[in-house]
Design an enzyme around this catalytic site. Structure first.
Site, mmCIF file in Angstrom:
data_model
loop_
_atom_site.group_PDB
_atom_site.id
_atom_site.type_symbol
_atom_site.label_atom_id
_atom_site.label_comp_id
_atom_site.label_asym_id
_atom_site.label_seq_id
_atom_site.Cartn_x
_atom_site.Cartn_y
_atom_site.Cartn_z
ATOM 1 N N GLU A 89 0.577 -1.201 0.006
ATOM 2 C CA GLU A 89 0.096 -0.021 0.052
ATOM 3 C C GLU A 89 0.807 1.375 -0.063
ATOM 4 O OE1 GLU A 89 -2.652 -0.226 3.307
ATOM 5 O OE2 GLU A 89 -3.907 -2.163 2.373
ATOM 6 N N GLU B 5 -6.234 -10.406 -1.676
ATOM 7 C CA GLU B 5 -7.185 -10.206 -0.356
ATOM 8 C C GLU B 5 -8.546 -10.224 -0.832
ATOM 9 O OE1 GLU B 5 -5.763 -7.085 1.984
ATOM 10 O OE2 GLU B 5 -3.615 -7.779 1.692
HETATM 11 O O1 9MR Z 1 -7.541 -8.334 8.112
HETATM 12 C C1 9MR Z 1 -6.816 -7.536 8.827
HETATM 13 C C2 9MR Z 1 -7.665 -7.006 10.059
HETATM 14 O O2 9MR Z 1 -7.639 -7.932 11.068
HETATM 15 C C3 9MR Z 1 -6.859 -5.804 10.680
HETATM 16 O O3 9MR Z 1 -7.438 -5.169 11.795
HETATM 17 C C4 9MR Z 1 -6.588 -4.818 9.733
HETATM 18 C C5 9MR Z 1 -5.602 -3.662 10.145
HETATM 19 O O4 9MR Z 1 -4.713 -2.967 9.452
HETATM 20 O O5 9MR Z 1 -5.715 -5.519 8.642
HETATM 21 C C6 9MR Z 1 -6.382 -6.289 8.089
HETATM 22 O O6 9MR Z 1 -5.772 -6.748 6.729
HETATM 23 C C7 9MR Z 1 -5.551 -5.752 5.633
HETATM 24 C C8 9MR Z 1 -4.236 -6.094 5.256
HETATM 25 O O7 9MR Z 1 -3.293 -6.253 5.865
HETATM 26 C C9 9MR Z 1 -3.776 -5.258 3.950
HETATM 27 N N1 9MR Z 1 -4.978 -4.916 3.085
HETATM 28 C C10 9MR Z 1 -6.105 -4.332 3.866
HETATM 29 C C11 9MR Z 1 -6.720 -5.593 4.920
HETATM 30 C C12 9MR Z 1 -7.966 -5.267 5.383
HETATM 31 O O8 9MR Z 1 -7.792 -4.029 6.049
#
Ligand code: 9MR
Length: 658
Positions: free
Chosen positions: A474, A586
């Site tokens: 990101e 994802e």
């Molecule tokens: O699925 C993840 C969630 O449990 C966390 O709270 C969150 C915090 O940033 O991150 C989520 O995963 C993210 C991933 O690492 C990067 N792309 C976006 C995903 C969804 O937020």
């Protein structure tokens, strides 16, 4: 960690009966430098240290506690084979770094948080702690100070020579319970629990009435032969006419070694004159006798019960004969998913996931805020004066990596460098947010050290398990043709991405695939930025692929844009002339409501997406959904995944396998 299988006959006399058979003994002496199956709870950071030790040179050091007794370490019970109903015994040596004395305990990490073993110990003295138990709920085992030893809530502590003995669960010969009360011909085995005054009678309309009560625990009760470790669902209708809205509840009285104990399982506000339903569940503990009963309201209130049911809550994961996503797509790309620790605790669930998915991503446990250890890094700088020091701890990702290794499935690592979920201290002098940001040179050295340690440790301890990594996540801005402003761009500059890939390439095992990963990369301007990033990395020759996160929503995501973004990215080649690899990393597709009409729209959306993906077979090497079941998704309110909360396939699943 030494692991021995011990057949104990001669020693049987010194052990509790339940353990005096074949058992597995695991010792954690921490000499090998890893925390084994210990994982962090709350803000605590467990690392192996040589400050003090009960034996040998090392012990497990728990730092970073922030004023709660649950800032502690948990032993991953399921991974140790400590499941419900399995007899277990733990002995451990504990050393609390404090002037005060207090009580140290091993307790359940969840559920009723019961204490399983405790010891009073003076500060700074190795003291032995024992817990002899079996679990009636699937929880972890927390090593912490007791609730009332509040003086220790910030104290660091050490554990050493932890010996975990795990026995065998007793096999049950009882047929599964599936009971519904029938008061047509009598009290059906129910009896009045009281000092003598209360009595039961059957009413004309198939209910059981209790009268003559003198205490709220006076109740209709019945013995049930529950099987240790089995989950049950229970329901009963209750009615009382005397009070406005008292509470009635289902409880259980269980007896073990002659001593009776109680748990309340479910309650209802029993509105005057109305039949009200109580529904609850219970996982049976190891007891000699179990009595289920209905209690509450006023001490003298008469009440009635009817249609009491109890049945084994048989969890089915998926369905018999369900097609497998990973098999359906085996000759096209890897079908993967993301998992969270809660799912890993549930062996049957994971066994089902293994039938569906070929590759797994940790939802959180390999992000910098889990692996980087700022407090240890800070201590290291204090000792050496070297601002480039970086300390990491791997406890959080050990359960997934162990499961993946033991089950022969692949892992995609997520994520080495990210602006989010990265401790701010990482960017500051002395790892102190009050001090200035470090120089570009120091930050690059920290980044290199972090990447080196993560890649080398995972490859050394879990060789071949992690086949690919999101190196940078990101980095593109959400608007404008530029990078996102972050501490990475501020301290290092825009080339932080190139440097991260340079270091990752340097330390990754040969053949490990390196990806840049981003979201909204179908939105036209952001698509341009992600392509700029990729072109720069391709010119360096350090990148293998691009990850489309693909968090979509029915009704607002423009599939034509997704198509264009894929086509444009797919045109690119790596320096050796081979095509740039693509991954859908994802995927989830949100819907407005959890109903049939929306499930159908979702299924159509997924189907269309996969028709598109099939055009890139060979170049698109994996498609991962971001989670498996709706209720555990980060977008649970949008029901975006292929399985529902009961782990049953949704129409979208069938759209992909048919
Ligand atoms: O699925 C993840 C969630 O449990 C966390 O709270 C969150 C915090 O940033 O991150 C989520 O995963 C993210 C991933 O690492 C990067 N792309 C976006 C995903 C969804 O937020």
């Amino acid at each position: 960690m030494r692991k021995l299988l011990v057949i104990l006959a001669a020693l049987a006399l010194c052990l509790p009966l339940a353990l005096a058979e074949d058992k597995t003994v695991t010792t954690f002496d921490f000499e090998s430098g890893v925390p084994g199956q210990f994982i962090q709870s709350g803000s605590a950071k467990p690392t192996v240290s040589t400050d003090v030790a009960h034996s040998g040179a090392s012990s497990l050091h728990v730092t970073g506690r922030s004023g709660n007794n649950w800032d502690a370490v948990d032993l991953n019970a399921a991974a140790m084979g400590i499941k419900t109903g399995v007899p277990a015994k733990i002995t451990a040596w504990v050393y609390v770094d404090s002037d005060e004395a207090g009580t140290f305990v091993i307790a359940k990490s969840d559920g009723d948080y019961a204490t399983l073993g405790s010891v009073s110990c003076p500060g700074r003295t190795w003291t032995q702690l024992t817990a002899d138990f079996d679990l009636n709920q699937p929880v972890n085992l927390r090593f912490q100070n007791s609730y009332d030893s509040t003086g220790w809530n910030n104290a660091e502590y050490y554990l050493d020579d932890v010996v975990v003995e795990v026995g065998q669960a007793e096999e049950s010969t009882e047929p599964p319970i599936d009971y519904k009360s029938d008061f047509s011909a009598g009290t059906d085995g129910w009896y009045a629990r009281s000092g003598g005054g209360a009595a039961l009678s059957v009413t004309g309309d198939g209910a059981l009435l209790i009268t003559g009560r003198t205490a709220t625990w006076n109740s209709p009760g019945r013995d049930f032969a529950l099987v240790t470790g089995k989950p049950y669902k229970i329901s009963v209708w209750v009615k009382q006419d005397q009070l406005k809205d008292p509470i009635l509840m289902v409880s259980i009285a269980h007896t073990r070694d002659g001593s009776e104990s109680y748990e309340n399982l479910g309650t209802v506000v029993a509105k005057q004159g109305e039949w009200c339903l109580i529904e609850c569940s219970y996982v049976a503990g190891r007891y000699d006798k179990n009595v289920l009963y209905v209690e509450g309201a006023g001490a003298e209130t008469d009440f009635m019960i009817k249609d009491f049911t109890i049945a084994e809550d048989i969890k089915t994961y998926g369905k018999e004969g369900l097609p497998s996503l990973k098999e359906v797509y085996a000759d096209k790309f890897d079908f993967g998913t993301a998992v969270i620790p809660m799912e890993l605790l549930d062996e049957e669930r994971m066994a089902f996931y293994k039938t569906q998915f070929a590759i797994f991503t940790p939802g959180n446990e390999m992000k910098p805020d889990y692996l980087l250890n700022p407090s240890q890094s800070k201590i290291a700088i204090k000792k050496t004066g070297d601002q480039t020091s970086v300390k990491v701890s791997f406890d959080t990702c050990i359960p997934l990596l162990t499961w993946a290794r033991d089950n022969g499935v692949k892992v995609h690592g997520h994520t080495l460098v990210w602006h989010s979920q990265t401790p701010e201290e990482f960017f500051h002098e002395d790892y102190s947010v009050n001090k200035p940001l470090v120089s570009r040179e120091v930050m690059l050295a920290r980044m290199e050290s972090y990447i080196q340690q993560v890649l080398e440790w995972t490859e050394e301890h879990f060789p071949g398990v992690i086949v690919s990594w999101d190196v940078v996540n990101e980095a593109a801005a959400d608007s404008g043709r530029k990078l996102r402003d972050s501490l990475w761009t501020q301290v290092v500059g825009d080339d932080f991405i190139n440097r991260a890939f340079e270091y990752a390439r340097k330390y990754a095992a040969p053949g490990t695939l390196l990806f840049y990963n981003d979201y909204n990369s179908e939105i036209p301007l952001k698509a341009l930025v992600t392509r700029d990033i990729m072109d720069s990395l391709l010119a360096d020759g350090t990148v293998d692929g691009f990850g489309f996160q693909s968090h979509y929503t029915v009704g607002s995501t423009n599939l034509f844009q997704v198509k264009v973004a894929l086509k444009e990215m797919a045109k690119r080649t790596r320096q050796d002339g081979s095509p740039l690899l693509l991954r859908v990393s994802e995927l989830d597709v949100g819907i407005a409501a959890n109903d049939e009409a929306n499930w159908k729209k979702q299924a159509d959306f997924y189907r269309e997406l996969f028709e598109l993906y099939e055009q890139y077979v060979g170049q698109l090497i994996a498609v991962h959904t971001w989670g498996t079941v709706d209720d555990l998704s980060w977008r649970a309110d949008k029901f975006p995944l292929l399985f529902d909360a009961d782990v049953q396939p949704k129409p979208a699943f069938y759209a992909l396998v048919e």
